[in-house]
Scaffold this active site. Structure first.
Site, PDB file in Angstrom:
ATOM      1  N   HIS A 270      46.685 -27.971  74.085  1.00 52.13           N
ATOM      2  CA  HIS A 270      46.121 -26.624  74.541  1.00 52.13           C
ATOM      3  C   HIS A 270      45.181 -26.644  75.948  1.00 52.13           C
ATOM      4  O   HIS A 270      44.869 -25.817  76.263  1.00 52.13           O
ATOM      5  CB  HIS A 270      44.686 -26.572  73.508  1.00 52.13           C
ATOM      6  CG  HIS A 270      43.972 -27.718  73.490  1.00 52.13           C
ATOM      7  ND1 HIS A 270      44.054 -28.899  73.319  1.00 52.13           N
ATOM      8  CD2 HIS A 270      42.614 -27.538  73.757  1.00 52.13           C
ATOM      9  CE1 HIS A 270      42.890 -29.826  73.464  1.00 52.13           C
ATOM     10  NE2 HIS A 270      42.046 -28.948  73.882  1.00 52.13           N
ATOM     11  N   CYS A 271      45.356 -27.688  76.701  1.00 57.51           N
ATOM     12  CA  CYS A 271      44.678 -27.784  77.827  1.00 57.51           C
ATOM     13  C   CYS A 271      45.801 -28.015  79.126  1.00 57.51           C
ATOM     14  O   CYS A 271      45.701 -27.205  79.997  1.00 57.51           O
ATOM     15  CB  CYS A 271      43.863 -28.769  77.879  1.00 57.51           C
ATOM     16  SG  CYS A 271      42.353 -28.766  76.892  1.00 57.51           S
ATOM     17  N   ILE A 272      46.369 -29.177  79.345  1.00 56.32           N
ATOM     18  CA  ILE A 272      47.110 -29.540  80.666  1.00 56.32           C
ATOM     19  C   ILE A 272      48.336 -28.628  80.751  1.00 56.32           C
ATOM     20  O   ILE A 272      48.309 -28.256  81.988  1.00 56.32           O
ATOM     21  CB  ILE A 272      47.499 -30.963  80.144  1.00 56.32           C
ATOM     22  CG1 ILE A 272      46.345 -32.062  79.772  1.00 56.32           C
ATOM     23  CG2 ILE A 272      48.083 -31.380  81.669  1.00 56.32           C
ATOM     24  CD1 ILE A 272      46.769 -33.332  79.762  1.00 56.32           C
TER      25      ILE A 272
END
Length: 440
Positions: A270-272
Site C-alpha cells: 500500500h505504500c512503496i
C-alpha cells in the site's frame, strides 16, 4: 490552557475519551485494537458491511489482529457515521491511491473529512494517518473540517501521524513501532502526543504536519529507490553471469555502511509503489525535478515485463514453444511473503501479462484462497487458487515463483517436471536442486 483543550486532554489522559477510527483495514483495525488496549473505548467506522459483520461477530480479517485480541479489545464497529458525534478523538485511516495519471487521489480523505464536518462536536481531536504529500493536512483536511463552523485550535484540533504498519512483520506491531506526531497547532500537537502516548510505546513529536508528512514519504522513497537500484543491478549482473543474490549476501556481511535490499518481480503493498509519486506530484508545483524518484518508479514498473520476457525465453528453450497456450503455475499472489495482502501485488500484473501473451494461469497461495475485490484487476475477482494436492507432473510448461511464502512446499515444485523461474531466490535459500531453476 483553554477550557476545551484542557477538558479533552484530561479525557485523553484518563482514557475517558471515546476514539473513532475511520477505515478498518490493515492500518485502522490494528490501531483500533491498540487504542482499546491503551484504555480507550473505541468505535470503528467503515463503509464495508462485511467488515462490520465480522468485527461484531469477533472474527478478524487482519493477520496482525487475532480473533481473541479483537474480542478482548471490546472494539465495536458501525456504518452509522452519525455516531462520530460521540467521539472526542477521530483517526482517519482511509486509502490514498494514485489516479490513472499517477496524481494523488485524495477523494477518500476528502469525503471522510466532509462526513466528519457534518457530525463533529466542539472539543474534538482529528488525526490523519493516511500517507500523503506534505501540505495535505493544512491545505486539504483542515479547510474541509473548518466547514463544520468549529474554530481550529480552540474547538477543533487537527493533527497528522503517519501509519507505519508492516503486514507480516512479527518483530514489530502497532504498539512497539515509534509514532511520529505533529499538530496543525501547538495545542493539537500536544493533544495528539497525549493520545498516542497511551497507545504506543514511544511518541516522536515533530514541529509541524508538513514535516510529519515528509517523514513518511521519505521512508518509502528510501525503500523505493534502493529496491530500484538492486533491481537494476540484477539486470546488469545477470548479463555478466553473476548471481545478484550471492552478491547481496556477500555485501551484507559488512557491519557498517551497507543495508541489504533484495530484487523482485515488481513493487507491491500500500505504500512503496504509490507514495513516492505523491512527492513527485507536489514537487512539480515548485518546479523541482525528482529524477531519482521517477527513475526508480520506471525501473520498478518495468520489472514484471522483464520477468515475463525471461519466462518466455525459458519456456521456449525447454519446450520449443512460447507462452501462447502454455499453462503456467504462478506461486504466490500476495504482495509479500506470509500475508494475504493483495494491495498493488506485482503478481497480478504478472497474471495480466501472461493472459495477454495467451498463457493459461493457475495459482497457489496458502494465504489467498480466492482473489478478493481490488481497485485494479477486477477481472480476477473470485478466481480460486488451485489445490496443491492436485498438481501433477507434466501439466505445466513452467512454474513462476512470485511470492515466497514459507508455507509453500517448494520441494514438491521440483517434482512437476518443468522449469522453475524464481524471482525470490526461494529455491536456493532452501538448498533445493537448481538444475531446472532460473533466477530472475
Amino acid at each position: 490552557m483553554e477550557g476545551r483543550q484542557m477538558r479533552l486532554k484530561e479525557a485523553i489522559e484518563t482514557g475517558a475519551a471515546r476514539v473513532g477510527v475511520i477505515g478498518l483495514g490493515y492500518v485502522g483495525l490494528p490501531l483500533a485494537v491498540a487504542a482499546a488496549r491503551g484504555g480507550f473505548p473505541v468505535t470503528g467506522f467503515d463503509v464495508d458491511p462485511s467488515k462490520i459483520e465480522k468485527i461484531e461477530a469477533g472474527r478478524s480479517y487482519i493477520d496482525a489482529v487475532p480473533d481473541a485480541a479483537l474480542v478482548e479489545s471490546g472494539v465495536t464497529a458501525t456504518r452509522d457515521f452519525t455516531r462520530l458525534s460521540d467521539c472526542q478523538v477521530i483517526v482517519i485511516c482511509v486509502p490514498t491511491p494514485l489516479d490513472e495519471h499517477r496524481a494523488p487521489d485524495l477523494s477518500y480523505v476528502e469525503s471522510t473529512a466532509e462526513t466528519i464536518a457534518r457530525h463533529i462536536r466542539p472539543g474534538t481531536l482529528v488525526v490523519l494517518e493516511s500517507t500523503t504529500y506534505p501540505g495535505t493536512t493544512e491545505e486539504v483536511l483542515a479547510p474541509i473540517l473548518a466547514t463544520s463552523g468549529l474554530i481550529p485550535g480552540d474547538e477543533l484540533f487537527i493533527a497528522f501521524s503517519p501509519e507505519r504498519e508492516d503486514p507480516g512483520n512479527t518483530a514489530f506491531n502497532t504498539r512497539s513501532i515509534p509514532k511520529i506526531v505533529a499538530g496543525a497547532s501547538p495545542e493539537a500537537g500536544a493533544l495528539a502526543e497525549a493520545f498516542y502516548g497511551r497507545v504506543v510505546d514511544k511518541v516522536v513529536r515533530v514541529s509541524g504536519t508538513r514535516v510529519a508528512e515528509a517523514v513518511k514519504i521519505t521512508e518509502n522513497i528510501f525503500r523505493s529507490v534502493n529496491i530500484a537500484l538492486v533491481n537494476e543491478l540484477k539486470l546488469v549482473y545477470d548479463a555478466m553471469g553473476i548471481d545478484i543474490w550471492e552478491v547481496i549476501d556477500g555485501a551484507a556481511t559488512k557491519p557498517f555502511g551497507y543495508m541489504p535490499f533484495y530484487p523482485g518481480p515488481g513493487l507491491g503493498g500500500h505504500c512503496i509503489p504509490i507514495d513516492p509519486f505523491y512527492l513527485s506530484w507536489k514537487a512539480r508545483g515548485f518546479d523541482v525535478p525528482t529524477r531519482f524518484i521517477e527513475l526508480a518508479g520506471e525501473i520498478n514498473t518495468q520489472m514484471p515485463h522483464h520477468v515475463i520476457d525471461r519466462l518466455r525465453a525459458v519456456v521456449d528453450r525447454d519446450s520449443g514453444r512460447g507462452l501462447n497456450g502454455a499453462e503456467i503455475l504462478l506461486v504466490g499472489v500476495a504482495y509479500k511473503k506470509n500475508v494475504g495482502d493483495m494491495r498493488e501485488s506485482p503478481a497480478m500484473r504478472l497474471m495480466q501479462l501472461l493472459d495477454e501473451a495467451g498463457a493459461k494461469v493457475a495459482f497457489i497461495d496458502p494465504h489467498v484462497p480466492v482473489i478478493p475485490p481490488m481497485r485494479e484487476y477486477g477481472q480476477y475477482e473470485d478466481r480460486a487458487a488451485t489445490d496443491p494436492a492436485t498438481l501433477a507432473p507434466g501439466r505445466f510448461a513452467a512454474v513462476l515463483i512470485a511470492t515466497d511464502h514459507d508455507a509453500i512446499d517448494y520441494a514438491a515444485l521440483t517434482g512437476l517436471d518443468c522449469p522453475i523461474v524464481d524471482t525470490r531466490n526461494a529455491m536456493a535459500r532452501r538448498n533445493l536442486p537448481l538444475d531446472r531453476v532460473t533466477k530472475v
